[in-house]
Design a protein around this motif. Structure first.
Motif, PDB file in Angstrom:
ATOM      1  N   ASP A  27      47.103  44.715  43.499  1.00 55.16           N
ATOM      2  CA  ASP A  27      45.939  44.730  42.652  1.00 55.16           C
ATOM      3  C   ASP A  27      45.154  43.268  42.605  1.00 55.16           C
ATOM      4  OD1 ASP A  27      46.424  47.362  41.888  1.00 55.16           O
ATOM      5  OD2 ASP A  27      47.489  47.065  40.824  1.00 55.16           O
ATOM      6  N   TRP A  28      44.318  42.387  42.642  1.00 51.82           N
ATOM      7  CA  TRP A  28      44.266  41.535  42.387  1.00 51.82           C
ATOM      8  C   TRP A  28      43.476  41.543  41.547  1.00 51.82           C
ATOM      9  CZ3 TRP A  28      41.911  39.271  47.324  1.00 51.82           C
ATOM     10  CH2 TRP A  28      42.699  38.165  48.130  1.00 51.82           C
ATOM     11  N   ARG A  29      44.155  40.355  40.711  1.00 53.11           N
ATOM     12  CA  ARG A  29      42.812  39.558  39.290  1.00 53.11           C
ATOM     13  C   ARG A  29      41.519  38.619  39.155  1.00 53.11           C
ATOM     14  NH1 ARG A  29      44.987  38.930  33.812  1.00 53.11           N
ATOM     15  NH2 ARG A  29      46.773  37.045  34.932  1.00 53.11           N
ATOM     16  N   GLY A  30      40.472  38.503  38.954  1.00 49.54           N
ATOM     17  CA  GLY A  30      39.657  37.544  39.524  1.00 49.54           C
ATOM     18  C   GLY A  30      39.069  37.322  38.427  1.00 49.54           C
ATOM     19  N   TRP A  31      38.883  35.487  38.199  1.00 55.23           N
ATOM     20  CA  TRP A  31      38.288  35.402  36.886  1.00 55.23           C
ATOM     21  C   TRP A  31      36.637  35.109  37.244  1.00 55.23           C
ATOM     22  CZ3 TRP A  31      35.619  30.970  36.123  1.00 55.23           C
ATOM     23  CH2 TRP A  31      35.572  30.233  35.085  1.00 55.23           C
ATOM     24  N   ASN A  32      36.331  35.253  36.073  1.00 52.49           N
ATOM     25  CA  ASN A  32      34.422  34.587  36.320  1.00 52.49           C
ATOM     26  C   ASN A  32      34.074  33.905  34.733  1.00 52.49           C
ATOM     27  OD1 ASN A  32      32.459  34.456  36.964  1.00 52.49           O
ATOM     28  ND2 ASN A  32      31.366  36.920  36.434  1.00 52.49           N
ATOM     29  N   ILE A  33      33.425  33.380  34.752  1.00 52.76           N
ATOM     30  CA  ILE A  33      32.885  32.680  33.120  1.00 52.76           C
ATOM     31  C   ILE A  33      31.233  33.692  33.171  1.00 52.76           C
ATOM     32  CG2 ILE A  33      31.280  31.021  34.159  1.00 52.76           C
ATOM     33  CD1 ILE A  33      32.375  29.341  31.982  1.00 52.76           C
ATOM     34  N   HIS A  34      30.857  34.411  33.939  1.00 51.25           N
ATOM     35  CA  HIS A  34      29.466  35.181  33.626  1.00 51.25           C
ATOM     36  C   HIS A  34      29.637  35.847  33.283  1.00 51.25           C
ATOM     37  CE1 HIS A  34      28.062  31.164  35.520  1.00 51.25           C
ATOM     38  NE2 HIS A  34      28.374  30.977  36.930  1.00 51.25           N
ATOM     39  N   THR A  62      39.839  43.476  40.845  1.00 58.26           N
ATOM     40  CA  THR A  62      38.912  43.414  39.762  1.00 58.26           C
ATOM     41  C   THR A  62      38.499  41.775  39.058  1.00 58.26           C
ATOM     42  OG1 THR A  62      40.816  45.478  38.767  1.00 58.26           O
ATOM     43  CG2 THR A  62      39.319  44.555  38.052  1.00 58.26           C
ATOM     44  N   VAL A  63      37.416  42.592  38.856  1.00 59.55           N
ATOM     45  CA  VAL A  63      37.063  41.114  38.152  1.00 59.55           C
ATOM     46  C   VAL A  63      37.038  40.798  36.868  1.00 59.55           C
ATOM     47  CG1 VAL A  63      35.222  39.551  38.318  1.00 59.55           C
ATOM     48  CG2 VAL A  63      35.469  40.820  40.453  1.00 59.55           C
ATOM     49  N   TYR A  64      37.057  39.876  36.255  1.00 62.66           N
ATOM     50  CA  TYR A  64      37.709  39.864  35.050  1.00 62.66           C
ATOM     51  C   TYR A  64      36.079  39.083  34.540  1.00 62.66           C
ATOM     52  CZ  TYR A  64      41.330  42.766  34.564  1.00 62.66           C
ATOM     53  OH  TYR A  64      42.349  43.763  34.945  1.00 62.66           O
ATOM     54  N   ASN A  65      35.050  39.413  33.721  1.00 57.94           N
ATOM     55  CA  ASN A  65      34.120  38.027  33.715  1.00 57.94           C
ATOM     56  C   ASN A  65      33.972  38.383  32.432  1.00 57.94           C
ATOM     57  OD1 ASN A  65      32.388  39.396  35.932  1.00 57.94           O
ATOM     58  ND2 ASN A  65      32.061  41.742  35.363  1.00 57.94           N
ATOM     59  N   GLY A  66      32.764  36.619  31.984  1.00 61.55           N
ATOM     60  CA  GLY A  66      32.727  36.620  30.617  1.00 61.55           C
ATOM     61  C   GLY A  66      33.350  35.543  29.917  1.00 61.55           C
ATOM     62  N   PHE A  86      42.025  35.876  42.657  1.00 62.16           N
ATOM     63  CA  PHE A  86      40.735  34.807  42.984  1.00 62.16           C
ATOM     64  C   PHE A  86      39.457  34.574  42.135  1.00 62.16           C
ATOM     65  CE2 PHE A  86      39.549  39.522  42.213  1.00 62.16           C
ATOM     66  CZ  PHE A  86      38.524  39.338  42.379  1.00 62.16           C
ATOM     67  N   ALA A  87      38.452  34.165  42.572  1.00 60.95           N
ATOM     68  CA  ALA A  87      37.896  33.106  41.014  1.00 60.95           C
ATOM     69  C   ALA A  87      36.490  32.329  41.952  1.00 60.95           C
ATOM     70  CB  ALA A  87      38.006  32.651  40.044  1.00 60.95           C
TER      71      ALA A  87
END
Length: 327
Positions: A27-34, A62-66, A86-87
């Motif tokens: 399981d991959w966790r991804g960072w996104n500020i938007h 899984t992308v974690y947004n905001g 990833f990010a």
């Protein structure tokens, strides 16, 4: 007895195989500020879906947004040490960690967004990828972040003199502080999430960013003057933690890389559409937009910044020249 023993052995083997298949999945966790719906967010979610599908579940991103997993400086460190996989990072705040990327934060480095694409998609972009990999990050593709311009609550900016005395929020990088200082303003490094309230309360007078960020963050509700200086065109990466990358088979590395390239294609297309729509929205809301007719004055004010940068980083001067010579 022999049949029962064989059956038990077969069932045990099947269970072991199933367990091994489950253990192999990550399981991959991804960072996104938007926020949701933003071009970068759509592209990141496309990337995650494609990776999951084409690896047949071996990788489940899984992308974690905001920005829910923290501000970008924190997320960079988490990705470098493998806590995030990833990010999508802007190269601006990357400079204090990866010195070579400071080149990308030099004002008026690129002639246009198209010029930036040509540079970053070629051999020079690979040089930046190599520099990032030395610090625990693998850049697989390059996103747009448009061209950045100044906006504020006080007045239109038409000449460098109009910046004098204004408190301007900048990203956390000394080059941006120097840029605003060279124009006579007071640079204020600040987290992106704090800007809106700071504009409303007068803690700062303005900031600098692109149309989609200006609009999606609601900064336009507080800052009614947007002046098109196009002083920064900073690429963003879709980056993978080197620790996560190194665990992949060559086959899965290629799947992940191709998914990242396609995500960048999607992001760039959506970005162009969103930039146009964002400008129309803020103008309809009463924002006064002015084109800076003589950017040469702003460029001339940056000359001391370039001279200091080259003096402090003589090894990076050839990289600056290579970018400017790319046509």
């Amino acid at each position: 007895m022999h049949i029962r023993t064989s059956l038990r052995a077969a069932l045990a083997g099947a269970a072991l195989f199933a367990f091994a298949g489950t253990a192999a999945a990550v399981d991959w966790r991804g960072w996104n500020i938007h926020p949701e719906g933003y071009p970068n967010t759509v592209a990141m979610e496309q990337f995650a879906e494609e990776v999951a599908e084409k690896t047949e579940g071996r990788i489940n991103p899984t992308v974690y947004n905001g920005g829910v997993l923290g501000a970008q400086p924190d997320a960079i460190e988490q990705t470098r040490n493998g806590a995030l996989d990833f990010a999508n990072f802007n190269m601006g705040p990357m400079g204090p960690i990866v010195p070579a990327t400071n080149v990308l934060s030099l004002p008026f480095l690129f002639d246009s967004v198209e010029h930036m694409h040509k540079v970053m998609d070629g051999e020079i972009g690979q040089r930046f990828s190599d520099a990032l990999s030395e610090y625990g990050l693998v850049a697989l593709s390059w996103f747009d972040s448009g061209s950045r311009s100044f906006y504020n609550t006080k007045k239109p900016i038409k000449t460098p003199q109009d910046v004098e005395g204004l408190k301007i929020r900048v990203m956390n990088n000394d080059l941006y502080v120097q840029m605003v200082d060279a124009l006579g303003g007071n640079a204020t490094p600040m987290a992106y999430g704090e800007v809106f309230q700071s504009l409303k309360t007068g803690v700062i007078d303005g900031a600098e960013n692109n149309y989609p960020s200006f609009e999606s963050s609601n900064h336009y509700e507080a800052a009614k003057y947007y002046s098109i200086t196009d002083h920064l065109i900073i690429p963003e990466c879709l980056c993978i933690a080197k620790a996560s990358w190194d665990e992949l088979t060559p086959q899965d590395q290629e799947i992940v890389r191709q998914a990242a390239v396609r995500a960048a294609e999607t992001q760039r297309q959506l970005w162009a559409e969103r930039s146009k729509a964002s400008r129309e929205k803020v103008e309809a809301a009463g924002v006064i937009v002015n084109e800076v007719e003589d950017k040469a004055m702003f460029q001339a004010a940056m000359q001391p910044l370039y001279e200091t940068f080259v003096q402090e980083n003589p090894d990076l001067e050839p990289l600056i020249m290579a970018i400017r010579e790319t046509k």
